[in-house]
Design a protein around this motif. Sequence first.
Motif, PDB file in Angstrom:
ATOM      1  N   GLY A 109       5.348 -20.993  -2.761  1.00  0.00           N
ATOM      2  CA  GLY A 109       5.696 -20.061  -3.357  1.00  0.00           C
ATOM      3  C   GLY A 109       4.197 -20.027  -4.600  1.00  0.00           C
ATOM      4  O   GLY A 109       3.743 -18.889  -3.996  1.00  0.00           O
ATOM      5  N   GLY A 110       4.051 -20.552  -4.814  1.00  0.00           N
ATOM      6  CA  GLY A 110       2.511 -20.472  -6.560  1.00  0.00           C
ATOM      7  C   GLY A 110       1.390 -19.772  -4.861  1.00  0.00           C
ATOM      8  O   GLY A 110       1.063 -18.996  -5.267  1.00  0.00           O
ATOM      9  N   PHE A 111       1.544 -20.712  -3.641  1.00  0.00           N
ATOM     10  CA  PHE A 111       0.387 -20.408  -2.893  1.00  0.00           C
ATOM     11  C   PHE A 111       0.406 -19.395  -2.067  1.00  0.00           C
ATOM     12  O   PHE A 111      -1.302 -18.479  -2.054  1.00  0.00           O
ATOM     13  CB  PHE A 111       0.492 -21.696  -1.444  1.00  0.00           C
ATOM     14  N   GLY A 112       1.186 -19.042  -1.652  1.00  0.00           N
ATOM     15  CA  GLY A 112       1.948 -17.741  -1.472  1.00  0.00           C
ATOM     16  C   GLY A 112       1.929 -15.971  -2.503  1.00  0.00           C
ATOM     17  O   GLY A 112       0.866 -15.179  -1.981  1.00  0.00           O
ATOM     18  N   LEU A 113       2.057 -16.732  -3.601  1.00  0.00           N
ATOM     19  CA  LEU A 113       1.554 -15.896  -4.666  1.00  0.00           C
ATOM     20  C   LEU A 113       0.210 -15.106  -4.733  1.00  0.00           C
ATOM     21  O   LEU A 113      -0.519 -14.363  -4.473  1.00  0.00           O
ATOM     22  CB  LEU A 113       2.165 -15.904  -5.545  1.00  0.00           C
ATOM     23  N   ALA A 114      -0.578 -16.472  -4.745  1.00  0.00           N
ATOM     24  CA  ALA A 114      -1.732 -16.422  -4.557  1.00  0.00           C
ATOM     25  C   ALA A 114      -3.281 -15.504  -3.995  1.00  0.00           C
ATOM     26  O   ALA A 114      -3.579 -15.026  -4.278  1.00  0.00           O
ATOM     27  CB  ALA A 114      -2.103 -17.853  -5.270  1.00  0.00           C
ATOM     28  N   TRP A 162      -3.476   1.874 -10.320  1.00  0.00           N
ATOM     29  CA  TRP A 162      -2.492   0.411 -10.197  1.00  0.00           C
ATOM     30  C   TRP A 162      -1.231   0.618  -9.692  1.00  0.00           C
ATOM     31  O   TRP A 162      -0.684  -0.535  -9.322  1.00  0.00           O
ATOM     32  CB  TRP A 162      -2.595   0.193 -11.979  1.00  0.00           C
ATOM     33  N   LYS A 163      -0.236   1.605 -10.084  1.00  0.00           N
ATOM     34  CA  LYS A 163       0.866   1.371  -9.002  1.00  0.00           C
ATOM     35  C   LYS A 163       0.699   1.418  -8.395  1.00  0.00           C
ATOM     36  O   LYS A 163       1.282   0.611  -7.238  1.00  0.00           O
ATOM     37  CB  LYS A 163       1.344   2.770  -9.576  1.00  0.00           C
ATOM     38  N   ILE A 164      -0.469   2.532  -7.056  1.00  0.00           N
ATOM     39  CA  ILE A 164      -0.636   2.031  -6.206  1.00  0.00           C
ATOM     40  C   ILE A 164      -0.786   0.885  -5.377  1.00  0.00           C
ATOM     41  O   ILE A 164       0.051   0.476  -4.624  1.00  0.00           O
ATOM     42  CB  ILE A 164      -1.430   3.197  -5.108  1.00  0.00           C
ATOM     43  N   ILE A 165      -1.915   0.014  -5.797  1.00  0.00           N
ATOM     44  CA  ILE A 165      -2.374  -1.062  -5.799  1.00  0.00           C
ATOM     45  C   ILE A 165      -0.688  -2.219  -6.099  1.00  0.00           C
ATOM     46  O   ILE A 165      -0.675  -3.601  -5.300  1.00  0.00           O
ATOM     47  CB  ILE A 165      -3.159  -1.576  -6.998  1.00  0.00           C
ATOM     48  N   ALA A 166      -0.213  -1.723  -7.036  1.00  0.00           N
ATOM     49  CA  ALA A 166       0.960  -2.760  -7.395  1.00  0.00           C
ATOM     50  C   ALA A 166       2.084  -2.571  -6.136  1.00  0.00           C
ATOM     51  O   ALA A 166       2.948  -3.453  -5.791  1.00  0.00           O
ATOM     52  CB  ALA A 166       1.491  -2.042  -8.311  1.00  0.00           C
ATOM     53  N   GLN A 167       2.645  -1.205  -5.425  1.00  0.00           N
ATOM     54  CA  GLN A 167       3.224  -1.208  -4.613  1.00  0.00           C
ATOM     55  C   GLN A 167       2.382  -1.845  -3.309  1.00  0.00           C
ATOM     56  O   GLN A 167       3.440  -2.745  -3.036  1.00  0.00           O
ATOM     57  CB  GLN A 167       3.232   0.422  -4.033  1.00  0.00           C
ATOM     58  N   PHE A 168       0.967  -1.822  -2.866  1.00  0.00           N
ATOM     59  CA  PHE A 168       0.933  -2.470  -1.617  1.00  0.00           C
ATOM     60  C   PHE A 168       1.121  -4.693  -2.047  1.00  0.00           C
ATOM     61  O   PHE A 168       1.390  -4.999  -1.064  1.00  0.00           O
ATOM     62  CB  PHE A 168      -0.487  -2.948  -1.660  1.00  0.00           C
ATOM     63  N   PHE A 169       0.801  -4.362  -3.674  1.00  0.00           N
ATOM     64  CA  PHE A 169       1.514  -6.382  -4.188  1.00  0.00           C
ATOM     65  C   PHE A 169       2.764  -6.171  -2.913  1.00  0.00           C
ATOM     66  O   PHE A 169       3.227  -7.640  -2.884  1.00  0.00           O
ATOM     67  CB  PHE A 169       0.829  -5.770  -5.453  1.00  0.00           C
ATOM     68  N   THR A 170       3.517  -5.269  -3.994  1.00  0.00           N
ATOM     69  CA  THR A 170       4.831  -5.780  -3.726  1.00  0.00           C
ATOM     70  C   THR A 170       5.165  -5.548  -2.475  1.00  0.00           C
ATOM     71  O   THR A 170       6.501  -7.039  -2.098  1.00  0.00           O
ATOM     72  CB  THR A 170       5.710  -4.484  -4.801  1.00  0.00           C
ATOM     73  N   MET A 213       3.793  -6.297  -0.062  1.00  0.00           N
ATOM     74  CA  MET A 213       3.456  -7.847   0.679  1.00  0.00           C
ATOM     75  C   MET A 213       3.849  -9.027   0.088  1.00  0.00           C
ATOM     76  O   MET A 213       4.336 -10.484   1.105  1.00  0.00           O
ATOM     77  CB  MET A 213       1.736  -8.338   0.127  1.00  0.00           C
ATOM     78  N   LEU A 214       3.634  -8.859  -1.240  1.00  0.00           N
ATOM     79  CA  LEU A 214       5.137  -9.821  -1.550  1.00  0.00           C
ATOM     80  C   LEU A 214       6.702 -10.234  -0.524  1.00  0.00           C
ATOM     81  O   LEU A 214       7.189 -11.574  -1.173  1.00  0.00           O
ATOM     82  CB  LEU A 214       5.825  -9.433  -3.202  1.00  0.00           C
ATOM     83  N   MET A 215       7.175  -8.982  -0.693  1.00  0.00           N
ATOM     84  CA  MET A 215       8.532  -8.914  -0.219  1.00  0.00           C
ATOM     85  C   MET A 215       8.053 -10.035   1.186  1.00  0.00           C
ATOM     86  O   MET A 215       8.829 -10.027   1.752  1.00  0.00           O
ATOM     87  CB  MET A 215       8.952  -7.371   0.582  1.00  0.00           C
ATOM     88  N   VAL A 216       6.808  -9.532   2.022  1.00  0.00           N
ATOM     89  CA  VAL A 216       6.518 -10.237   3.553  1.00  0.00           C
ATOM     90  C   VAL A 216       6.324 -11.394   3.341  1.00  0.00           C
ATOM     91  O   VAL A 216       6.954 -12.738   3.829  1.00  0.00           O
ATOM     92  CB  VAL A 216       5.665  -9.715   3.969  1.00  0.00           C
ATOM     93  N   ILE A 217       6.134 -12.018   2.057  1.00  0.00           N
ATOM     94  CA  ILE A 217       5.523 -13.460   1.720  1.00  0.00           C
ATOM     95  C   ILE A 217       7.132 -13.602   1.163  1.00  0.00           C
ATOM     96  O   ILE A 217       6.463 -15.437   1.464  1.00  0.00           O
ATOM     97  CB  ILE A 217       4.753 -13.536   0.829  1.00  0.00           C
ATOM     98  N   VAL A 218       8.352 -13.472   0.776  1.00  0.00           N
ATOM     99  CA  VAL A 218       9.147 -14.294   0.241  1.00  0.00           C
ATOM    100  C   VAL A 218       9.536 -14.757   1.932  1.00  0.00           C
ATOM    101  O   VAL A 218      10.819 -15.654   1.716  1.00  0.00           O
ATOM    102  CB  VAL A 218      10.320 -13.389  -1.095  1.00  0.00           C
TER     103      VAL A 218
END
Lengths: 481, 219
Positions: A452-457, A356-364, A366-371
């Motif tokens: 932001g909500g849409f981006g997050l989703a 789950w931490k590996i998935i969290a890394q990829f999510f983070t 993408m989150l940086m990119v999305i911000v």
Amino acid sequence: MNFFKRAWLNVWAKKGRSVLLILVSSAILMFVLAGLLIRSAAVKATSQAKADVGATVTLSANRQAAFKKMQSRTTSSKSSRPKMTLTPVKLSDAVKVAQLSNISSYSVTSSTSVNASSYETVSTSTGMGSSNSGGPGGMKSATSTGDTQIDGVTATSLTTGFSNKQSKITKGRGITAADKNTNNVVVEKDLASQNNLTVGDTLTVKEATGDKDKVKLKVVGIYKASSTSSSNASPMSTDPANTMYTSYTLANTFKGSKYAGTADSVTFNVSNPAKVSSVKTAGKKLINTSKYSLSTDDASYQTVKASMDNVEGFANKIVWLVAIAGTIILALIVILTIRERRFEIGVLLSLGEARWKIIAQFFTEMLMVIVVAVAIAGVGGKFVGNQLGSQLVSQSATTTQTTSSGTGQPGGGEPSGNGGSGGPGSTGQMAKQATDMKIAVTVSAVNLAELGGFGLAITFLSIMIASGGILRLEPKKVLIS
Amino acid sequence: MLKTEGLGYWYQDKDQPLFQGIDLEFDAGQSYAILGHSGSGKTTFLSLIAGLDQPKEGDIKLNERSLKQIGLTNFRRHDVSIVFQAYNLFTYMSPLNNLLTAMAITDAAHAGDKAYARQVLSDLGISTDLAERNVQHLSGGQQQRVAIARTMCCDAKLVVADEPTGNLDEDNTKEVIQQFQKIAHEQGKCVIIVTHEPDVASQCDHQFRLENKQFVELA
């Protein structure tokens, strides 16, 4: 929480890939934002339309009931030709209706005609002759009506012609509630120039009925009638330039003493057009429906509302389609990226890192990119939204105009004179109002939060879709083989 | 320290196991070499004792606790450190960050201690300048030394290496083997190296050869 640091190191080290992801995400989010902006602007425009376009309820004589009454008299007495008697609206009844909630103001209309005495009326030359009924060279009216139309009103600004800017005061002022019980009058520009009348002058008219007394009127304003009203005058009617505006009390005086405290019609402005029906229902309980009728007119509001509903519906579709397509596109990109990083995942797993931490890394990551993408989209989305919004509104308004032009009845509408919205120009005017309705696209904090909500989703879903591979990955297969 | 009891493994056909009934014992402070020809199953054996796969038969115990009890992820995180032939470093990081990441994941005692990580790298010949560069700018020998440094920084008592000198020249091979010996003898860890090179194996304290589905200890 080492995965945050890993995510940052990866995004920073792979700048090219990160920039590409930011561009793709920005493009997706820009369209999502454009959709969101158009939707919120359409909602705003619809509520603005409620305030701007408004709706009216008109209290007038019940013509249908009067006609039935006349027919019943015809069958009972065949000796004399029966006449249809319309009961004028009592102002005391109007006051009762005006006290209902959602009624913001009301306007009284009482029309009659008089004959020119100290001036000459404007005559209209057509192929069929002249329409002047009283002036020199004019044709006498078949009825006993005068050559000058008197529109008695509460205030000229409350009449349709003036409120929708078809008629304009060019000199002096319009009739106001303060002109009640005065002989003040507003005359048309052509009539004024033909007779060298200006503000402050007096003119004399002769009553068309009763004692046929001469009455002096004081010119307080000069107005310019709309070009449509002149061009639509029929050969038998008086020229629109021969219409004068006075207080309804003066019009009642011309009609005779029994008309005191009455009106032809009373138009009530409804503050919330959506409540027109309920106002009508409540109003009917206060009046004698065998003598009076209440009719509604919210066509302008409905026209604009339909137009904005179309825009809102389309904007909703844009938002969802782009969000779904964006999720799929981003998910595919993330899947490809993750496939390239199988060794890295393998090493992390060999070190004992939780999946789950590996998935969290990829999510983070993408989150940086999305911000960053949200920030870019926030700037660009306004521009795209403006372009798209204007296009949508003009298309929608054209559709509404085409649809509504088929339903317009020349000369139709309420029997309320100036208070009603009938007439040949009314549907065109409504459509024009819809066309004039502009989508004011502004990026608010709420819009950005929604984006932001849409981006997050989108990020969450795309990572979840791509994470199937991570969850199934066996480190032995990646690292050893 | 590490014990295998009746260990067996096969891929599809149980009747054709890679090895079966293996009972071995590995002690702390010792280095072990596992030899065997290609396809003999030595790497598969390594993957089992590294907790990357589960045996089909038998059990592996660390300090008398079965790996099943410990859990493979837990075992990999706290008890074993793996060195691969292809180094398998994080390519987007510097050697220093590779060490710090591994220390953070494995909850090492020196987690977050940059000075310690730099010192370990320096002891292995990776200068402060090189420690800050991206690992892809390092030679194969240097990358393998970073991989070894990673195992030294983590607190795992068991170090397994899969052909760690496979991509190295003679000088680097010698140096890497010396480092493994240091890890075993100075840090008191148990080092198990899978190799097909007899020269490398000969430098270890113990040698096993996998042949005919059994491990044979060489003199």
